[in-house]
Every structure is written in C-alpha cells, then in structure tokens.
Design an enzyme around this catalytic site. Structure first.
Site, PDB file in Angstrom:
ATOM      1  N   ASP A 198      27.948  30.221  29.946  1.00 24.82           N
ATOM      2  CA  ASP A 198      27.928  29.132  30.927  1.00 24.82           C
ATOM      3  C   ASP A 198      26.867  29.466  31.967  1.00 24.82           C
ATOM      4  OD1 ASP A 198      29.995  28.052  29.525  1.00 24.82           O
ATOM      5  OD2 ASP A 198      31.494  28.216  31.103  1.00 24.82           O
TER       6      ASP A 198
ATOM      7  N   ASP B 182      36.853  17.008  27.419  1.00 24.23           N
ATOM      8  CA  ASP B 182      37.476  17.896  28.406  1.00 24.23           C
ATOM      9  C   ASP B 182      38.670  17.169  28.992  1.00 24.23           C
ATOM     10  OD1 ASP B 182      35.277  19.544  27.922  1.00 24.23           O
ATOM     11  OD2 ASP B 182      34.124  18.610  29.522  1.00 24.23           O
TER      12      ASP B 182
END
Length: 245
Positions: free
Chosen positions: A8, A131
C-alpha cells in the site's frame, strides 16, 4: 490458491493502515521497489498494489513508485494495481506499462458501464474492487458509504468478463482479526466471478482456512500486516499452498 502480498503506497512509502484510516499509517519501507523485489525473491507469484493517495484523489498519485515496482519485478512477478484509476485512458496507460491487471473500485459503483467497456477492451485484465463496511459498499478510499450491498454490486458484472473481485472487509483491514470467510464465501457463491479475500489475514491459520474444501472456489487472499509484522512466515505459507496443489 494465490497468496498476494500487498504493498500500500502513501506518499511514496510502503505503509499499512488500520481500518482504512489514512492517519493510522505505519511505514514499513521507504523503498517500495525493494519491498517488491523481496517478495519476488521469496517466490510470491503475484503482487497486490494500492495507491492510497490516489484512491482519495481520484487519480494516480504514486505513479513513480508503481513504475519502480514494475521495473524491479519485471519477468518475475505479476502485479495488479488499484487506487484512483477512474477512466479508460488511465487503465490503458497502466496496462501498457506492464501491469497484469487493473483494479477498479469507486468507478465500479459510479460508472458500471465504464468497467464493462474496460473488460471488453482488455479481456482478463480488469478486476473489480469491492470494499465493504457492515456488508455495504464504501467508495472514494473508503471515505464514503453507500446502501449498495457487496453482492448486488458484484452481480452487476456477472457477464462482463471481470477477471476477479477483490473483496475487502474494511472492519478487519489492518487489525489482524482474521479473514471474514462467511461474507467472502457468500459473495463467491453468489457470482461466477473468482473472488479474492482481503482484510484481516492474521496467521497461517487463515491460509489453512483458504485451503479448506469449502474455500477452494476462491482465487486467493491478500496479506499485508501479518507479513510485515512477522506473524505469517511467507515460506511456510507458500509451501503449504504448493503442497495443496
């Protein structure tokens, strides 16, 4: 089963967030390309990369870091990227730079037709990122909620040619609570698209759960903090997967 190590990116660094909060970032490596190379050296076949700044900005922000990652693992490891990729020009540009797959999240909610067009133009290379928080889809870097369920969103792309769905349980992301197997399997049974579990992978027990007969319909799982914190031995995990065939 594919185990995807995650990188990330925030401000050019390799970080992990807690519950998707940008101010809850732990920096693990200030050289993402070196981190990617280390994962390739361990034998991971596929890397999952997210441009966190890009997810909030609506455009790629950590492009230089992503390009460095691609150069570092070229020919050794496939890479999929999500975060801020919102139009066909950006999708085409990234695929041309060597990505195996592009992950589309917010745009899958905002403009499903664009995702379907991308699947038509780039078969096998478009992944939908779903998500969810409390079973409901979140967008714009998880900053905005919706009333759309993960299953309902996934079904919109049932016949579009989506390569896979990355399903992230926001309530578990980055806090090592274990994968949400019930919700992930519910989604996987609802569609024919391969599903990748994300959020909460904590230990080798989660890898074993992924290899259980009822979970074999999943494409794989993403691991982040457990790897970086040393809670998951990558060699043990990869050996277990190889032994399971």
């Amino acid at each position: 089963m594919i185990l995807f190590p995650a990188i990330d990116l925030k401000d050019g660094q390799c970080v992990r967030l807690k519950l998707g909060e940008m101010d809850q970032a732990t920096v693990y490596n200030d050289d993402p390309a070196a981190q990617a190379r280390a994962f390739a050296d361990l034998g991971f076949p596929f890397l999952h990369v997210v441009d966190l700044n890009g997810a909030f900005a609506g455009r790629s922000v950590n492009g230089a870091a992503v390009e460095a990652i691609l150069a570092a693992v070229a020919g050794r490891m496939k890479v999929q990227l999500g975060g801020g990729i919102r139009d066909l020009e950006a999708i085409e540009g990234w695929l041309a730079k060597g990505l195996a797959r592009v992950i589309l999240g917010t745009v899958a909610v905002r403009d499903p037709a664009l995702v379907k067009e991308a699947c038509r133009r780039f078969p096998g290379r478009i992944v939908v990122g779903i998500d969810a928080k409390g079973g409901k889809v979140a967008v714009e870097g998880w900053a905005e909620g919706s009333e759309l369920s993960a299953v309902d969103l996934a079904r919109k792309f049932e016949d579009a040619g989506v390569a896979a769905i990355v399903y992230t349980d926001i309530d578990r992301d980055g806090i090592l609570k274990g994968l949400n197997m019930p919700s992930t399997l519910e989604l996987a049974r609802a569609v024919s698209i391969p599903v990748i579990a994300s959020g909460g992978l904590a230990s080798i027990d989660d890898v074993k759960a992924m290899l259980a007969p009822q979970a074999r319909l999943l494409e794989g799982a993403i691991t982040g903090r457990a790897l970086y914190d040393g809670r998951l031995d990558p060699r043990e995990a990869l050996a277990l997967i190889a032994a399971a065939g």
